[in-house]
Design an enzyme around this catalytic site. Structure first.
Site: not given
Lengths: 399, 296
Positions: A119, A207
């Site tokens: 992530y 993101e």
């Protein structure tokens, strides 16, 4: 402003970030062509992804009953078949609400062989007023859940905006992601690219979830942004004409677009008491006080400091096009503005829109007595409120 | 005393020849504030309202008039530069009213402010009022866009992100015959120059401030930080209100900074932090003054 995954990947690629090769497709023919190009180039697997602004696409279901907004395909024929089932259909995910979103674009891209999911995000840290890079070994997961349950698995690096993300910081993050030595350099380059995308595009968030270690055709490992989400700072759009063109009005609520044309800040909610207020803080507080007295606010609406007759009329029109609305509360603190001017605007707007539902008006400030007189002599069935609490109780009782 | 500004504070206005800046500069003059200079590049040598000299640069305005404070009304693309010009000219206080400045511009400004002596209030804020003793509180120092007449000189400090909620609190106090020491709008953007806590500390030290109303809203954690400090250090009664209990998560509620994201910045968390710190929380915005007066 939000943009689609394929647009986010385009911005990332412009800044040197490795993204899987692919094409946005708006027709079956385009999807077929894109798939053919990928298979011809040696791909053995292709992914076809619905392009909507909401998350949870993979697990979503189309209103047609077709399951999944993301599919892996082994052949051109397979891609065509899936594209037919997806394009033009309405996809419902846990983030879209029951109404779902129409899929007007598909991203057809090479399906990477994923070794590990990570992530990565860059966003503003409000405490330090600086950008922050956030990364975790727990890719593909809901990061809020990771932050809640295993905060030690999230690494953070604050960036000095006068210098930008420094190479050593990028390597530090790469190492914290437990990447093998041979991938540190490549990962650091990707991180620098992601940061550059954030900063140069004036993003409020970039993101990458998941960021992946992938296996190349020759068996070596690489690192790629397999999914991407970018939100942009509306205040900075004036200096990014190319990004403004990426805006997809189909993803925004029609009433909110209409409100924007009149410089009104409108957000639709699910209740039945509409409010029209000047100032964002007071507008929020007005929603809160409606709820406090047992009502349910239908919207947030800030008419700003001006509140001209034209704006108030537009605001009434927008409020009234929400079929749930059963009453309206106008709450204006006329500080600099004169209450009589506002009252005239409200009366004109109510008459122009043939208002037939209860209207409570609370005015405070300059010339408030003249304003109230105008309201009372207007011939309109309106109720006057003295304080916010009084006005809120009256509208809750009236609907 | 009061905080930040007094009726004697000499103020210059950046963007005084613009419609918005000019209108509010005139209102401040009428209120009796010391508006001593205006700055608009290219319009140096003009006079605003036939009395306030206009300069091309903040440096010239400071050198000629001794202004120590600035109010900024320039459009968003030029506002960050205007703030930095004020900092470079050595101003004590810069109050930026402009709404809509790109966040990255403010991130850079905030970095540049480190180590400087200048305090920034705002941006995207209504400004500051230290009420005066005249009719409608005139004779005080009004910087920004707040209506002057709703104020009354007295001993309550008000700090808020929101303009109209500040007016609401001030008006409630004034209607109950209670005056204010200084009212500060710190602005609704995610990156601002002065926080709730900064202002609370000043009120705590100010002998003329006897009680405080602190108004917050969803987004960020500035209210929680202020509450933690108040619990341990504040000597004065504090009443609070938080707007946005009904705001849906993930949506920006008008102010760029008013957003609940990733489960952070909720009204519930802020209200809980207030209560835990002994701050009396107003259940509705109609009760802000009454809640404070009850504990005074």
């Amino acid at each position: 402003m939000n943009i689609h995954e394929y647009q986010a990947k385009e911005l990332l690629a412009r800044h040197g970030v490795n993204v899987p090769s692919g094409q946005p497709c708006k027709s079956i023919e385009e999807a077929e062509q894109a798939a053919r190009t990928l298979f011809d180039a040696g791909q053995t697997m292709v992914v076809i992804k619905s392009q909507i602004h909401a998350g949870g696409r993979g697990k979503g279901t189309f209103k047609s009953g077709f399951k999944g907004g993301v599919h892996l395909c082994k052949s051109v024929e397979d891609v065509v078949e899936k594209a037919k089932a997806m394009l033009g259909q309405v996809l419902v995910t846990k983030q879209t609400g029951p109404e779902g979103r129409e899929v007007k674009t598909l991203l057809v891209a090479s399906a990477e062989k994923i070794v590990k999911e990570l992530y990565l995000a860059v966003l503003l840290d409000r405490n330090s007023s600086r950008p922050i890079v956030m990364a975790s070994t727990e890719g593909g997961m809901d990061i809020e859940e990771v932050a809640e349950k295993t905060p030690e698995k999230i690494v953070k690096e604050t960036v000095d905006p006068s210098m930008g993300l420094l190479p050593y910081q990028a390597r530090k993050i790469a190492a914290a992601l437990e990447l093998p030595s041979e991938l540190i350099g490549q990962a650091a380059k990707l991180l620098m690219g992601v940061y550059q995308t954030f900063w140069k595009c004036d993003a409020s968030m970039v993101e990458i979830n998941p960021l992946c270690i992938v296996e190349n055709v020759d068996g070596t490992h690489g690192i790629a942004a397999v999914d991407a989400k970018i939100s942009l700072d509306d205040n900075a759009l004036y200096r990014h004409k190319d990004i403004v063109e990426m805006r997809d009005l189909g993803e925004e609520a029609p009433l909110e677009i209409e409100a924007g044309k009149y410089d009104l800040n409108y957000i639709k909610l699910d209740g039945n008491i509409a409010c029209l207020v000047n100032g964002a803080g007071l507008a929020m507080a007005t929603m809160d006080i409606i709820k406090h007295f047992g009502g349910d606010p239908a919207n947030f609406l800030d008419v700003g400091g001006g509140a001209t007759r034209e704006q108030v009329t537009a605001a009434f029109r927008i409020i009234l096009s929400d079929p749930n609305v059963k009453g309206i509360l106008v709450n204006i603190f006329g500080g600099i503005m004169q209450c009589d001017v506002i009252a005239e605007g409200v009366v004109a707007a109510a008459k122009e829109t043939n208002l037939s539902i209860p209207l409570v008006v609370r005015l405070e400030g300059n010339n408030v007595e003249i304003g109230k007189k105008i309201l009372n002599e207007s011939g309109l069935q309106l109720i006057s409120g003295d304080t916010m609490a009084d006005a809120a109780q009256k509208i809750v009782a009236a609907v | 005393m009061a905080i930040l500004v007094t009726p004697e504070t000499k103020v210059l206005v950046q963007g005084i020849t613009g419609g918005f800046g000019g209108r509010h500069a005139k209102l401040s003059l009428d209120y009796g504030s010391q508006i001593v200079a205006g700055v608009t590049p290219g319009k140096g040598g003009q006079k605003f309202e036939d009395k306030v000299p206009v300069f091309d640069t903040v440096h010239q305005a400071v050198a000629e008039t001794g202004a120590t404070t600035s109010a900024i009304f320039v459009p968003p693309p030029f506002a960050a530069d205007a703030i930095l010009e004020g900092v470079d000219a050595g101003l004590d206080l810069v109050v930026c009213i402009t709404e809509g400045i790109p966040v990255n511009d403010m991130v850079k400004v905030k970095r540049a402010l480190q180590g400087s002596k200048t305090r920034l209030i705002g941006p995207n804020c209504p400004g500051i009022v230290t009420p005066g003793e005249g009719g409608g509180s005139s004779g005080g120092c009004r910087i920004g866009i707040a209506p002057g007449y709703i104020h009354k000189k007295g001993n309550i400090g008000v700090v808020s992100r929101s303009g109209t909620l500040t007016y609401e609190a001030v008006w409630q106090l004034t209607c109950r015959g209670v005056g204010q020491s200084t009212c500060v709008g710190i602005g609704g953007d995610p990156v601002n120059g002065t926080s709730h806590l900064d202002v609370i500390k000043m009120f705590n030290e100010d002998p003329d401030t006897h009680g405080i109303i602190m108004i917050g809203e969803i987004g960020g954690s500035a209210e929680e930080e202020a509450a933690a400090w108040i619990r341990d250090h504040c000597k004065k009664p504090v009443a609070g209100f938080i707007a946005g209990t009904t705001a849906p998560p993930g949506r920006r509620m008008g102010h760029a900074g008013a957003i609940v994201s990733g489960g952070k910045g909720t009204a519930e968390a802020k209200i809980a932090a207030f209560r835990e710190a002994g701050i009396q929380v107003a259940e509705t915005p109609s009760e802000m003054a009454d809640v404070l007066l009850k504990i005074m």
